[in-house]
Write an enzyme that holds these catalytic residues in place. Structure first.
Site, PDB file in Angstrom:
ATOM      1  N   SER A  19     -13.995  -1.728  -1.094  1.00 27.42           N
ATOM      2  CA  SER A  19     -14.033  -0.922  -2.274  1.00 27.42           C
ATOM      3  C   SER A  19     -12.790  -1.327  -3.061  1.00 27.42           C
ATOM      4  O   SER A  19     -12.047  -1.984  -2.964  1.00 27.42           O
ATOM      5  CB  SER A  19     -13.321   0.520  -1.543  1.00 27.42           C
ATOM      6  OG  SER A  19     -13.210   1.392  -2.490  1.00 27.42           O
ATOM      7  N   THR A  75      -8.452   9.784 -10.825  1.00 24.92           N
ATOM      8  CA  THR A  75      -9.208  10.416  -9.808  1.00 24.92           C
ATOM      9  C   THR A  75     -10.166  11.698  -9.943  1.00 24.92           C
ATOM     10  O   THR A  75      -9.321  12.612 -10.294  1.00 24.92           O
ATOM     11  CB  THR A  75      -8.657  10.515  -8.498  1.00 24.92           C
ATOM     12  OG1 THR A  75      -8.206   8.904  -8.247  1.00 24.92           O
ATOM     13  CG2 THR A  75      -9.585  10.607  -7.403  1.00 24.92           C
ATOM     14  N   HIS A  89       2.605   1.831  -0.386  1.00 26.18           N
ATOM     15  CA  HIS A  89       3.025   0.683  -1.569  1.00 26.18           C
ATOM     16  C   HIS A  89       3.717  -0.485  -0.608  1.00 26.18           C
ATOM     17  O   HIS A  89       4.228  -0.614   0.299  1.00 26.18           O
ATOM     18  CB  HIS A  89       4.285   1.104  -2.313  1.00 26.18           C
ATOM     19  CG  HIS A  89       3.711   2.336  -3.009  1.00 26.18           C
ATOM     20  ND1 HIS A  89       4.736   3.101  -3.717  1.00 26.18           N
ATOM     21  CD2 HIS A  89       2.716   2.677  -3.656  1.00 26.18           C
ATOM     22  CE1 HIS A  89       4.155   4.105  -4.583  1.00 26.18           C
ATOM     23  NE2 HIS A  89       2.686   3.822  -4.365  1.00 26.18           N
ATOM     24  N   ARG A  99      12.860 -11.881  22.187  1.00 31.60           N
ATOM     25  CA  ARG A  99      12.433 -11.743  23.486  1.00 31.60           C
ATOM     26  C   ARG A  99      13.277 -12.489  24.635  1.00 31.60           C
ATOM     27  O   ARG A  99      13.222 -12.235  25.811  1.00 31.60           O
ATOM     28  CB  ARG A  99      11.269 -12.836  23.290  1.00 31.60           C
ATOM     29  CG  ARG A  99      10.060 -12.086  22.487  1.00 31.60           C
ATOM     30  CD  ARG A  99       8.926 -12.993  22.183  1.00 31.60           C
ATOM     31  NE  ARG A  99       9.217 -14.076  21.425  1.00 31.60           N
ATOM     32  CZ  ARG A  99       8.473 -14.855  20.920  1.00 31.60           C
ATOM     33  NH1 ARG A  99       7.042 -15.013  21.260  1.00 31.60           N
ATOM     34  NH2 ARG A  99       9.058 -15.891  20.050  1.00 31.60           N
ATOM     35  N   PHE A 130      22.874  13.604  -8.474  1.00 29.44           N
ATOM     36  CA  PHE A 130      22.609  14.785  -7.757  1.00 29.44           C
ATOM     37  C   PHE A 130      21.360  14.479  -6.917  1.00 29.44           C
ATOM     38  O   PHE A 130      20.262  13.982  -7.233  1.00 29.44           O
ATOM     39  CB  PHE A 130      22.214  15.625  -8.821  1.00 29.44           C
ATOM     40  CG  PHE A 130      23.257  16.252  -9.851  1.00 29.44           C
ATOM     41  CD1 PHE A 130      24.030  17.260  -9.230  1.00 29.44           C
ATOM     42  CD2 PHE A 130      23.551  15.507 -10.901  1.00 29.44           C
ATOM     43  CE1 PHE A 130      24.936  17.695 -10.444  1.00 29.44           C
ATOM     44  CE2 PHE A 130      24.595  15.774 -11.562  1.00 29.44           C
ATOM     45  CZ  PHE A 130      25.422  16.739 -11.509  1.00 29.44           C
TER      46      PHE A 130
END
Length: 1092
Positions: A260, A348, A751, A66, A776
């Site tokens: 949840s 799921t 993540h 700043r 590769f």
């Protein structure tokens, strides 16, 4: 994510409140927050120092440097602060690439000091411990502190000491300041640990003759430690990075996520953008964002987010409707696209989540068509065929263009279609139904006896395990090269019956001799046995309350699979590592505090234990062993040929992407030899090189695939190992997160570890380094499968890999519950119900959600109407029901029901027994007259006989008129309960024909005897018939049926239950003893034949 940035004000508040040091910390709590709503005059009254001292003002919005940007006002009075804020507050400002509005400022006292009194210090977390950086020259021109500053590593579980700080950090500090700085640094580090900071920087840190001043501060805390630090943190606000606004929709999804067990994330990047995503999985969400940006869509990408961890249909609906609401607010001249993507799910239920999305699409079908939205869908996993079917069906019924693809289509191919870079197939290949995979394709009914469990290109006679080597005392123990074999036995921590059954089914199709799960540990029940299937037959697996018993009885177990919650995973893992038989632990839980994970890693390294996770689905070794839900359900195991080993080993961070790799590798090579998802946290228990080097030393592995990720530097170790010749096998590698460098502001991906703190941690830099090292590396994730196939084909050509013919796996029956879910079988239900449904997100009464029940304020009467009569009754009807309950609630202790309840209560019985005793007395003689009265009067009225004829007929037949007569009340002493009800009914009911008829009967009966009045039971009975017949909610047949089946007696039972409970509580409160009826109130008589 775990490490989240906090405001400077929050960081200083924590420091001033909780630092414990003998160093004098000055200006404690002397700061003021300024927003557009702040009244500085009022604030000055609360903080008088604003009027007397020189001040500093600066934005508090996570802006770096700043001072160099001219965003710090220094040595001002309050009026000077006002003037400084005028051109800046609520003004748009560019900081680097990010453009944002300055709206949050901090005012503090100005501290006069000399340049030589400024210092720099920083504490930050790494895998091996926490580094303390210190430089004797602080301030805006501090420069490259990484190279300048002195460093002190405080290892995991080690304590900081003043002597070490003084010796290693403060050698260039004047002697008169060393002690105070050493004391402050020690206190600050202890605060950093106690409050679970992950980063804490102070620049400058000023030390004068008066003490220590913390001028500028930046900090991050581990948000997953909230359950530990809540008392000290309070409700912490995590501001968004500068340049990105905090939207209410983001807060709404964050709140859903907090409530949840699933993972729901949403970040708005450009609400005016035309490309929107709704992606399942933390890793997959990054891959889709990468591909969109690679194809030129970065400026049109509207959002980043993910849903994963098996959200319910309702949760997915709430998430989807938020996305659809946002994308249908502003039109785009080119229309919009919605990409509903995902990798192949492990556990799921895709159909359940898609049904939630379909509900949202139906609700928003009009605005979706108005905004010319085209939807592209690609998904795989449990029950995905049904999910794709319902998604395609909603496109046909709504007219919204929806293009649907399954596992036969490369995961990100739909992005190219959506952006016009590749054609949309007219008829995409139809994936086989789940059920088709469960039958032996060879036609043989027998289970093959020689199903291969060695690699396609590996001699079966080779050793299958290499246990951990013993090391000298005090040194880290070498870890095993082979983690799993076909003889591996495990203990599962947690009552995860679905995951265990999946492991047993995998074992069975791999032709293992015995199940891989030896026991389960679940501390919340006593020792018992749990039933599972082994092929066609049922088996029992022991469940233990504590770990020690399980370990003692199952000495052949060497793997623990921990489904412990984020709160208990640390303790249970540390306990497990006390048992030397364990050499591998998989920790599934997401959200374990990083400080706890690092302690687990340290203990594991000392004991030679391999940790997979946290925040992982696990890993799989085809033909041998799988961890929990890895690889998905049996149909995916068979489709990806995971029941037998191939020649390709992989390691990934993401669990969902590991399953996608199973799919890609099975389609382009001879299959997977082993695959591990190390987990998405910043500090996974094992790293990429741990597994890549294992694969290098495993003869059956012929090529290696690594799916890296933005954040961290572990991929550079692979580069180094390739350059040094430690890795000689072909390595195909791609790091996801390439889009991060294209965004104007920092985005935290799904993540916790997917965040670059420096240029070398970006996915672009790592991909470049890997290619230069000899790996590769494809141009994008889209080409990953092509590169894998190219390398594999070359190995086959060279004879390194010799593909073997397929062997059919054993057949495994499908579980009944899953077959029913797929619609493969039908079975008549044992029960039918039409009044209540508790299966969804919200309880439903007769079609009315419970939230609507309360919003509508229908009361107890309305609720009874829904549950008894399946109707929403008029307001007056609801009130009448409530009045009936009130007047029938009690009639004193002398009546038989109350008497029984009291006697039972005084005998020491419980409430339920006492209440039941009273209720059992209800019948025709006591309280049961409602139904009988309603039937008698209705029959007489409907047959057209006059009241006098009815009375005479009943007398002639020798029957009592139910609902007529009272022991105490009479025409001269009326029952006020009846009078109250009569006044209400006459005022509110549309018609009272049956009541009028009953009142005419009362005139006749009371002329004979004054107490033969229409009593409260009779009144309620006839009035209720009028209500049912005339309220407009029932046909005549329906009204008569409710009377016939006893609904009206229910009013008395429900009402009187309140009174009986009252009598029970009254007796208990009065502490009444056992009741014995007095002798003088009993007439003792001899049998008639004896008295003669």
């Amino acid at each position: 994510m775990s490490a989240k940035a906090i405001s400077e004000q929050t960081g200083k508040e924590f420091l001033y409140k909780y630092i414990c040091t003998s160093a004098p910390v000055q200006n404690r709590f002397r700061y003021v927050n300024v927003t557009p709503e702040t009244d500085l005059d009022r604030v000055a009254q609360e903080h008088p120092w604003l009027l007397t001292e020189r001040l500093v003002v600066k934005p508090d919005q996570l802006i770096k440097r700043r001072g160099k940007l001219g965003l710090v006002g220094v040595n001002l009075d309050l009026n000077g602060v006002r003037e400084w804020l005028k051109p800046r507050l609520m003004k748009e400002t560019m900081v680097g690439k990010a453009k944002g509005i300055l709206k949050n400022f901090l005012i503090e006292p100005f501290v006069p000091h000399k340049q030589e009194e400024e210092f720099y210090m920083c504490i930050y977390a790494t895998r091996e411990g926490d580094y303390v950086l210190f430089h004797h020259e602080g301030g805006v021109d501090v420069g490259d502190v990484d190279t300048k500053a002195k460093k002190l590593l405080i290892g995991v579980d080690e304590k900081i000491r003043e002597e070490s700080v003084t010796k290693q950090l403060l050698s260039h500090v004047p002697n008169d300041k060393r002690l105070i700085l050493a004391q402050f640094i020690v206190g600050l580090f202890n605060l950093y640990e106690d409050l679970f900071f992950t980063y804490l920087e102070i620049n400058p840190l000023v030390v004068t003759k008066d003490g220590v001043y913390v001028l500028d501060m930046a900090a991050k805390i581990d948000a997953t430690a909230d359950y530990i630090c809540k008392a000290k943190w309070g409700d912490v606000e995590f501001p968004p990075p500068f340049g990105r606004e905090a939207y209410p929709e983001e807060a709404y999804i964050a709140d859903l996520d907090a409530k949840s067990g699933a993972s729901l994330k949403l970040t708005l990047l450009n609400p005016q953008g035309r490309i929107w995503t709704m992606v399942a999985g933390g890793g997959a969400s990054v891959v889709y964002s990468d591909t969109i940006c690679d194809l030129g869509g970065v400026n049109e990408l509207a959002n980043y987010g993910e849903y994963s961890g098996a959200p319910s249909e309702q949760q997915t609906y709430d998430y989807a409707k938020t996305i659809l609401s946002l994308m249908t607010r502003e039109k785009h001249p080119d229309g919009k696209v919605l990409i509903i993507g995902g990798s192949i799910a492990n556990f799921t239920n895709v159909a359940a989540t898609f049904k939630g999305i379909v509900r949202a699409i139906r609700d928003y079908q009009v605005p979706l068509k108005e905004h010319e939205v085209t939807i592209f869908v690609r998904r795989g996993g449990p029950n995905y065929q049904e999910g794709l079917r319902v998604m395609g069906e909603v496109g046909k019924t709504t007219g919204i263009p929806i293009h649907v693809f399954g596992t036969e289509t490369h995961m990100t191919a739909i992005v190219g279609m959506a952006l016009g870079h590749r054609p949309i197939p007219n008829q995409p290949p139809v994936a086989a139904h789940t059920a088709n995979f469960l039958l032996n394709s060879s036609g043989s009914q027998s289970t093959p006896g020689s199903t291969r469990t060695a690699s396609f290109s590996e001699n079966r006679a080779k050793a299958e395990s290499s246990p951990a080597k013993k090391a000298k005392s005090g040194a880290p123990v070498a870890k095993a090269t082979t983690l799993f074999s076909k003889h591996t036995k495990s203990i599962v921590w947690g009552m995860q019956t679905r995951a265990v059954q999946g492991m047993l089914d995998f074992d069975y199709v791999c032709s293992r001799d015995e199940p891989s799960v030896a026991a389960m540990v679940y501390p919340f029940t006593g020792d018992h046995k749990q039933k599972f299937y082994w092929g066609h037959k049922e088996i029992l697996i022991p469940v233990y309350k504590n770990m020690s018993d399980a370990m003692k009885k199952h000495t052949d177990v060497d793997v623990l699979i921990s489904f412990a919650s984020l709160r208990s995973a640390f303790d249970s893992t540390m306990e497990t590592m006390q048992y030397p038989q364990i050499h591998t632990i998989a920790i599934i839980a997401e959200g374990i505090p990083e400080a706890h994970t690092r302690k687990i890693i340290k203990a594991a390294d000392e004991k030679g234990i391999t940790i997979i996770g946290p925040a992982t689905v696990g890993g799989i070794k085809p033909g041998c062993f799988k961890i929990g839900n890895t690889g998905g359900m049996l149909d995916n195991i068979l489709a990806s040929k995971l029941y037998r080993p191939g020649s390709v080993a992989y390691v990934s961070r993401s669990g969902g992407m590991s399953n996608e790799l199973n799919n890609i590798i099975s389609r382009t090579t001879d299959g997977v030899f082993e695959g591990v998802a190390i987990g998405g946290d910043r500090y996974p228990g094992s790293v990429f090189t741990d597994h890549v080097l294992r694969y290098q030393d495993t003869p059956g592995v012929k090529m290696i695939v690594v799916l890296g990720e933005i954040g961290g530097t572990e991929e550079y170790k692979i580069c180094q190992a390739i350059k040094e010749g430690r890795i000689t096998k072909p390595v195909v590698c791609w790091c996801i997160g390439t889009c991060a460098t294209m965004f104007a502001s920092e985005v935290q991906f799904g993540h916790a570890g997917a965040c670059a703190n420096q240029a070398s941690e970006t996915a672009v830099a790592k991909n470049k380094a890997l290619k230069e090292a000899g790996a590769f590396v494809p141009k994008s994730f889209d080409e990953l499968g092509d590169i894998i196939k190219c390398v594999y084909d070359d190995l086959v050509t060279k004879g390194v890999i010799q593909p073997a013919p397929e062997m059919p796996p054993p057949t495994v029956p499908m579980d009944y519950s899953w077959a029913r879910e797929l619609g493969l079988i039908r079975k008549p239900a044992s029960f039918m119900t039409s009044i209540c449904d508790e299966r969804g997100q919200e309880l439903i009464y007769a079609g009315m959600p419970i939230t609507e029940v309360f919003k509508s304020e229908i009361g107890l009467g309305g609720t009874l109407g829904l549950l008894w009569f399946q109707r929403r009754l008029p307001r007056y009807a609801c009130q009448f029901i409530e009045m009936c309950l009130m007047v029938t609630a009690d009639h004193g202790p002398a009546v038989s029901g109350a008497h029984n309840t009291i006697v039972c209560a005084r005998a020491g019985k419980d409430l339920i027994s006492s209440l039941t005793s009273g209720l059992l007395t209800i019948g025709d003689r006591f309280g049961g007259a409602l139904d009988a009265a309603a039937k008698q009067f209705s029959k007489a009225f409907d047959s057209g006989i006059l009241p006098m004829e009815f009375v005479n007929k009943m007398k002639k037949d020798g029957k009592l008129i139910m609902g007529i007569g009272h022991r105490v009340k009479s025409i001269n002493n009326p029952d006020m309960r009846v009078q109250i009800l009569k006044d209400f009914v006459k005022q509110h009911f549309p018609s009272t024909q049956l009541l009028d008829y009953a009142l005419d009967v009362e005139k006749i009966t009371t002329s004979k005897k004054p107490n033969l009045i229409l009593n409260v039971d009779g009144f309620i009975g006839v009035a209720f018939v009028d209500l049912l017949r005339t309220c407009g909610g029932f046909t005549r047949d329906e009204a008569d049926e409710f009377v016939e089946i006893g609904a009206l007696n229910g009013i008395f039972v429900l009402g009187r239950s309140m009174g009986f409970i009252g009598h029970y509580l009254d007796q208990k409160r009065l502490r009444q003893g056992l009741y014995r009826h007095p002798w003088d109130d009993i007439s003792y008589v001899l049998p008639e034949h004896m008295s003669m």
